[in-house]
Design an enzyme around this catalytic site. Structure first.
Site, PDB file in Angstrom:
ATOM      1  N   HIS A   1      -1.197   2.268  -1.291  1.00 29.04           N
ATOM      2  CA  HIS A   1      -1.998   1.659  -2.357  1.00 29.04           C
ATOM      3  C   HIS A   1      -3.134   0.825  -1.782  1.00 29.04           C
ATOM      4  CE1 HIS A   1       0.006  -2.389  -2.252  1.00 29.04           C
ATOM      5  NE2 HIS A   1       1.095  -1.707  -1.955  1.00 29.04           N
TER       6      HIS A   1
ATOM      7  N   ASP B   1      -4.839  -1.712  -3.376  1.00 33.68           N
ATOM      8  CA  ASP B   1      -4.931  -3.110  -3.821  1.00 33.68           C
ATOM      9  C   ASP B   1      -4.019  -4.007  -2.994  1.00 33.68           C
ATOM     10  OD1 ASP B   1      -2.777  -1.621  -5.131  1.00 33.68           O
ATOM     11  OD2 ASP B   1      -2.337  -3.485  -6.170  1.00 33.68           O
TER      12      ASP B   1
ATOM     13  N   ASP C   1       0.079  -5.110   3.560  1.00 30.55           N
ATOM     14  CA  ASP C   1       0.635  -4.512   2.346  1.00 30.55           C
ATOM     15  C   ASP C   1      -0.545  -4.225   1.425  1.00 30.55           C
ATOM     16  OD1 ASP C   1       1.868  -3.832   0.011  1.00 30.55           O
ATOM     17  OD2 ASP C   1       2.823  -5.768  -0.325  1.00 30.55           O
TER      18      ASP C   1
ATOM     19  N   GLU D   1      -1.095  -1.043  -7.607  1.00 33.51           N
ATOM     20  CA  GLU D   1       0.355  -0.965  -7.457  1.00 33.51           C
ATOM     21  C   GLU D   1       0.980  -2.339  -7.645  1.00 33.51           C
ATOM     22  OE1 GLU D   1       4.151  -1.087  -4.956  1.00 33.51           O
ATOM     23  OE2 GLU D   1       2.369  -2.323  -4.839  1.00 33.51           O
TER      24      GLU D   1
ATOM     25  N   ASP E   1       4.705   2.077   2.737  1.00 34.73           N
ATOM     26  CA  ASP E   1       4.580   0.721   2.205  1.00 34.73           C
ATOM     27  C   ASP E   1       5.838  -0.053   2.547  1.00 34.73           C
ATOM     28  OD1 ASP E   1       3.487  -1.412   0.894  1.00 34.73           O
ATOM     29  OD2 ASP E   1       3.890  -0.659  -1.120  1.00 34.73           O
TER      30      ASP E   1
HETATM   31 ZN   LIG Z   1       2.887  -2.632  -1.170  1.00 36.00          ZN
END
Ligand SMILES: [Zn+2]
Length: 412
Positions: free
Chosen positions: A80, A82, A143, A177, A200
């Site tokens: 992801h 974001d 992340d 996400e 992730d």
């Molecule tokens: Zn994440």
């Protein structure tokens, strides 16, 4: 391994502010996600992936064409774009610590922020490695930009090495996400894949194979409001009734504060209102979906008991389904996890199967019919100014994905 190229990618990506905004109506919720997506689509094109594009929702899609003839299934690698709104991602100044000493890390932009060995007992085992942190005034954004960088390096390697046998490898970078909208605009027919892997996950060599099953309850308490001066015998205060409701929920068990491992919980996490009406939002979590019904029953019984105490109050409850444990869906395609384990073993490493006390994009994708375990990509302490990443673990993830693509071409 071109470690420097992977590091350079990661440092570039984290400097684009892609903080998700829960209060935004737009999709994606912040323009930085579009900016990073544009950059990645162009880089994928430059790698020679001709179908790479950013679609109308900001999602980046691309396909590394198969190098083997025949019917090897399409697999997806997904991350992801974001970052979490819990800590700002604006103006990230990544700090690269080469040959890490194994001791506390003081962050230079805010020296009160220290990544302590006490809180991260695994840190001494990273001595000699390359770690990346923020300067302490923002999150790092590993992340999930560690996942994005790992996938981008994997596609570069696959394009440079057509002698690696693999089927079609689809790339998918999603938006938002972190605010629960990661799968909203994803078209599974367009992905047309047999399995998907989200990159992730924490650390190295871990495969998340289970998540919570999750519902949310909204309890509404309606009271009877009247001016306090004439309230005797006439007022029913929804604030008092709601307080009773929460007080009657289990205190020493079934809460996030008192559970771990496979234990579920009820988590009242938001309350608002006044004398006339109060709403309480409660998370219901358990690894067994059937147990959610028991948790809901418990809420109903509690509501009934409070209703007897406040006969003029009206207490209603509404339950929304959120996501389901991916274990059930993964069981229908056992090769999703088996191939990931096999690929790691071919590298001489030992896979570890793990469970997540939360959800991932993979929980919903698996429920929708696309089995999606989550793989490690070197992230640590997500959503925090004390976030850090390990370059060697990101390198290990690239090697894992290369082996995984090859394993799938043989599994068919
Ligand atoms: Zn994440």
């Amino acid at each position: 391994m071109k470690e420097n190229r992977l590091l350079e990618r990661f440092l570039r990506y984290v400097q684009v502010d892609t903080t998700a905004r829960a209060d935004a109506e737009d999709y994606p919720s912040s323009p930085g996600q579009l900016e990073l997506g544009r950059l990645l689509a162009a880089e994928l094109q430059a790698q020679g992936i001709s179908d790479a594009r950013q679609n109308q929702h900001g999602i980046v899609l691309a396909t590394v064409p198969a190098t083997v003839a025949g019917t090897a299934p399409t697999i997806v690698f997904c991350s992801h774009l974001d970052t979490s709104p819990e800590t700002t991602g604006a103006g990230v100044k990544p700090q690269v610590i080469e040959d890490y000493s194994g001791s506390n890390i003081v962050l230079p932009g805010d020296r009160s922020r220290v990544i302590r060995v006490n809180d991260n007992p695994q840190l001494p085992s990273y001595r000699g490695r390359t770690l990346i942190t923020s300067d302490g005034t923002t999150l790092l954004g590993a992340d999930d930009k560690a996942g994005v960088a790992v996938i981008m390096e994997t596609t570069a390697r696959l394009m440079e090495h057509p002698e690696i046998p693999h089927g079609p490898v689809r790339i998918c970078f999603t938006c938002d996400e972190e605010i629960g909208r990661g799968v909203d605009k994803l078209d599974l027919d367009e992905l047309a894949a047999l399995v998907c892997y989200t990159l992730d996950g924490h650390g190295s060599g871990e495969i998340d194979v289970e998540t919570f099953s999750a519902d949310q309850a909204i309890v509404t308490v309606r009271g009877v409001n009247i001016h306090p001066s004439i309230a005797k015998g006439r007022m029913t205060n929804a604030v008092r009734a709601a307080a009773q409701f929460i007080a009657r929920l289990p205190q020493d068990s079934l809460s996030p504060e008192t559970t771990e491992g496979r234990e579920g919980f009820l988590h009242p996490y938001e309350i608002g209102g006044g004398v006339a009406e109060v709403h309480v939002k409660i998370l219901l979590r358990d690894f067994a979906a059937a147990r959610l019904e028991e948790l809901a029953d418990r809420l109903r019984q509690t509501a009934a008991a409070v209703g007897r105490e406040f006969p003029a109050a009206e207490i209603s409850m509404h339950i929304d389904r959120q996501y389901r444990n991916m274990a059930e869906g993964l069981a229908r395609e056992p090769r999703a996890v088996a191939c990931a384990q096999q690929a790691l073993r071919t590298l001489g490493r030992t896979p570890k199967l793990t469970i997540v006390r939360g959800g991932t994009d993979g929980s919903r994708l698996t429920e929708l019919g696309l089995p999606t375990p989550n793989l490690s990509c070197g992230e640590h302490n997500p959503h925090s100014p004390l976030e850090w990443a390990c370059l060697e673990e990101m390198v290990e993830s690239v090697e894992w994905l290369l082996a995984l693509a090859e394993t799938w071409s043989q599994a068919w």
